[in-house]
Design a protein around this motif. Sequence first.
Motif, mmCIF file in Angstrom:
data_model
loop_
_atom_site.group_PDB
_atom_site.id
_atom_site.type_symbol
_atom_site.label_atom_id
_atom_site.label_comp_id
_atom_site.label_asym_id
_atom_site.label_seq_id
_atom_site.Cartn_x
_atom_site.Cartn_y
_atom_site.Cartn_z
ATOM 1 N N SER A 86 -22.829 -2.267 -71.446
ATOM 2 C CA SER A 86 -24.202 -2.474 -70.963
ATOM 3 C C SER A 86 -25.335 -1.480 -70.979
ATOM 4 C CB SER A 86 -24.200 -2.849 -69.461
ATOM 5 O OG SER A 86 -23.497 -1.933 -68.562
ATOM 6 N N LYS A 87 -24.841 0.103 -70.903
ATOM 7 C CA LYS A 87 -25.729 1.151 -71.016
ATOM 8 C C LYS A 87 -26.128 1.354 -72.285
ATOM 9 C CE LYS A 87 -23.655 3.118 -66.385
ATOM 10 N NZ LYS A 87 -22.891 3.864 -66.135
ATOM 11 N N TYR A 88 -25.597 0.953 -73.286
ATOM 12 C CA TYR A 88 -26.125 1.247 -74.841
ATOM 13 C C TYR A 88 -27.332 0.616 -74.948
ATOM 14 C CZ TYR A 88 -20.962 1.818 -75.098
ATOM 15 O OH TYR A 88 -19.630 2.215 -74.992
ATOM 16 N N HIS A 89 -28.088 1.040 -75.825
ATOM 17 C CA HIS A 89 -29.595 0.417 -76.090
ATOM 18 C C HIS A 89 -29.173 -0.835 -76.975
ATOM 19 C CE1 HIS A 89 -30.838 4.627 -75.193
ATOM 20 N NE2 HIS A 89 -32.078 3.763 -74.931
ATOM 21 N N VAL A 121 -31.202 6.156 -81.146
ATOM 22 C CA VAL A 121 -31.425 6.132 -79.988
ATOM 23 C C VAL A 121 -30.062 6.076 -78.963
ATOM 24 C CG1 VAL A 121 -33.725 5.168 -79.772
ATOM 25 C CG2 VAL A 121 -31.739 3.757 -79.670
ATOM 26 N N ASP A 122 -28.941 5.689 -79.835
ATOM 27 C CA ASP A 122 -27.773 5.581 -78.949
ATOM 28 C C ASP A 122 -26.594 6.904 -79.515
ATOM 29 O OD1 ASP A 122 -27.579 3.323 -77.301
ATOM 30 O OD2 ASP A 122 -27.826 1.977 -79.278
ATOM 31 N N ARG A 123 -27.235 7.638 -80.278
ATOM 32 C CA ARG A 123 -26.376 8.769 -80.853
ATOM 33 C C ARG A 123 -26.298 9.854 -79.742
ATOM 34 N NH1 ARG A 123 -23.959 9.916 -85.492
ATOM 35 N NH2 ARG A 123 -25.170 8.236 -86.517
ATOM 36 N N CYS A 124 -27.377 10.542 -79.362
ATOM 37 C CA CYS A 124 -27.428 11.830 -78.487
ATOM 38 C C CYS A 124 -27.335 11.357 -77.010
ATOM 39 C CB CYS A 124 -28.482 12.716 -78.688
ATOM 40 S SG CYS A 124 -28.274 13.223 -80.684
ATOM 41 N N THR A 125 -26.363 10.563 -76.484
ATOM 42 C CA THR A 125 -26.236 10.164 -75.094
ATOM 43 C C THR A 125 -24.803 10.660 -74.784
ATOM 44 O OG1 THR A 125 -25.421 8.086 -75.830
ATOM 45 C CG2 THR A 125 -27.996 8.088 -75.869
ATOM 46 N N ASN A 126 -24.596 10.373 -73.557
ATOM 47 C CA ASN A 126 -23.159 10.257 -72.819
ATOM 48 C C ASN A 126 -22.170 9.652 -73.604
ATOM 49 O OD1 ASN A 126 -24.117 12.022 -70.793
ATOM 50 N ND2 ASN A 126 -24.133 10.265 -69.462
ATOM 51 N N TRP A 127 -22.651 8.360 -74.169
ATOM 52 C CA TRP A 127 -21.551 7.412 -74.898
ATOM 53 C C TRP A 127 -21.660 7.720 -76.277
ATOM 54 C CZ3 TRP A 127 -19.460 6.529 -70.653
ATOM 55 C CH2 TRP A 127 -20.082 6.369 -69.754
ATOM 56 N N PRO A 172 -14.711 -0.444 -85.677
ATOM 57 C CA PRO A 172 -15.743 -1.348 -86.133
ATOM 58 C C PRO A 172 -16.509 -0.893 -87.307
ATOM 59 C CG PRO A 172 -15.940 -0.218 -83.649
ATOM 60 C CD PRO A 172 -14.875 0.595 -84.227
ATOM 61 N N ASP A 173 -16.854 -2.355 -87.946
ATOM 62 C CA ASP A 173 -17.614 -1.934 -89.174
ATOM 63 C C ASP A 173 -19.215 -1.967 -89.121
ATOM 64 O OD1 ASP A 173 -17.762 -4.613 -88.736
ATOM 65 O OD2 ASP A 173 -16.597 -5.257 -90.462
ATOM 66 N N VAL A 174 -19.584 -2.107 -87.858
ATOM 67 C CA VAL A 174 -21.217 -2.210 -87.532
ATOM 68 C C VAL A 174 -21.432 -1.227 -86.472
ATOM 69 C CG1 VAL A 174 -21.360 -4.469 -88.332
ATOM 70 C CG2 VAL A 174 -20.744 -3.885 -85.821
ATOM 71 N N GLY A 175 -22.769 -0.972 -86.278
ATOM 72 C CA GLY A 175 -23.188 0.196 -85.359
ATOM 73 C C GLY A 175 -22.809 1.543 -85.916
ATOM 74 N N ILE A 176 -22.999 2.403 -84.795
ATOM 75 C CA ILE A 176 -22.669 3.899 -85.318
ATOM 76 C C ILE A 176 -21.327 4.465 -84.129
ATOM 77 C CG2 ILE A 176 -24.929 4.393 -85.778
ATOM 78 C CD1 ILE A 176 -25.100 5.882 -82.738
ATOM 79 N N TYR A 177 -21.096 3.461 -83.273
ATOM 80 C CA TYR A 177 -19.884 3.771 -82.616
ATOM 81 C C TYR A 177 -18.585 3.406 -83.465
ATOM 82 C CZ TYR A 177 -22.936 4.489 -78.589
ATOM 83 O OH TYR A 177 -24.203 5.136 -78.055
ATOM 84 N N ARG A 178 -18.132 4.367 -84.431
ATOM 85 C CA ARG A 178 -17.003 3.889 -85.237
ATOM 86 C C ARG A 178 -15.879 4.584 -84.913
ATOM 87 N NH1 ARG A 178 -19.964 1.632 -90.765
ATOM 88 N NH2 ARG A 178 -21.569 0.478 -89.996
#
Length: 332
Positions: A86-89, A121-127, A172-178
Amino acid sequence: NWHTPMSIAAVNAGKDVYCQKPLALDFSLTGILRKVVAERGAVFQFGTQYRSQGRYRKMVELVRNGYIGDLKHIDVWSRNVHNDASKYHVKPYGSTEEAPVPDGFNFDAWQGPSPMVPYTVDRCTNWGGFHCPETSLGFLAGCAIHPLGIAQWGNQSDHTSPVRYAGTGNIPDVGIYRTLEHWDMMCEYENGVTLHLMDDQTAEPVVTKYKEGWRGGDGVVFHGENGWIGNISGGFYASDNTLWQIEFADDDETLEVSPEHNRNFIDCVKSRSETMCPVEMAIRCDTICHLTRAAAVTGKPVDWDPKAEKITNNPEAQKMLSLPYREKWKVW
């Protein structure tokens, strides 16, 4: 991705090191870390603080002294990429849309030795720091490493790692959290003990067979021939909860008492003693994460020689243990 390079550089500069987990994105650097720590006589503490918590110590003492019988099997699990999504953009795997780098932020240094990729915006975060494959192995090495450290302690295997890994996992095959989204890996030690390493969604049907009241999270359970004991959903339980009231006999093995993990590091800096989580423990524990990932990604079992620290049967997996790097950020 910066932890091991910075640790090597710090030791070479004459410093002692408290290194947070995860340990290494590039496994090939762990041998360099081990070598410089030994040569420099540095004090090294790995930031897996469970070993400085009394309840975990009591659990491991009960296991090592045979109060659940001979150890046969260990279950270990941790949160995965869906934790705090829920905290991801952009849910659940992070935004791929390139965005302007914020003023004053050195994105080049953030990536460091790792390949340069578009800023989002989701790369350089805690997650993002945990889940982007360019900079991390995911929660496998960022969260599961904590209960793995206890599993290794209970099995008296800080000098080694399991020798075989077989199972499944997906990316995952989508997004940057792979990084690995789910993992279900059965590992075998030379002493015959098996280790079942899972994400918490995979672990639920396994753990609820012997403990009701599942709430996910991270956990470790030791199974002996006479019962089980472990940490589940943040609580400490056993097949017979009276185990926790046992007073050890004079000839039972007892473990070092740490006042607190940071305090233990500072005390060891002063005394030049070994910490609760020294470099060899860190490397052997981190090995399990790398080999689990390699077996899952290649879809083939991995056989590991813990003395040579090489995969003996899966050349594709062996190649995953060394990564290319950007020369400008080589500090080791």
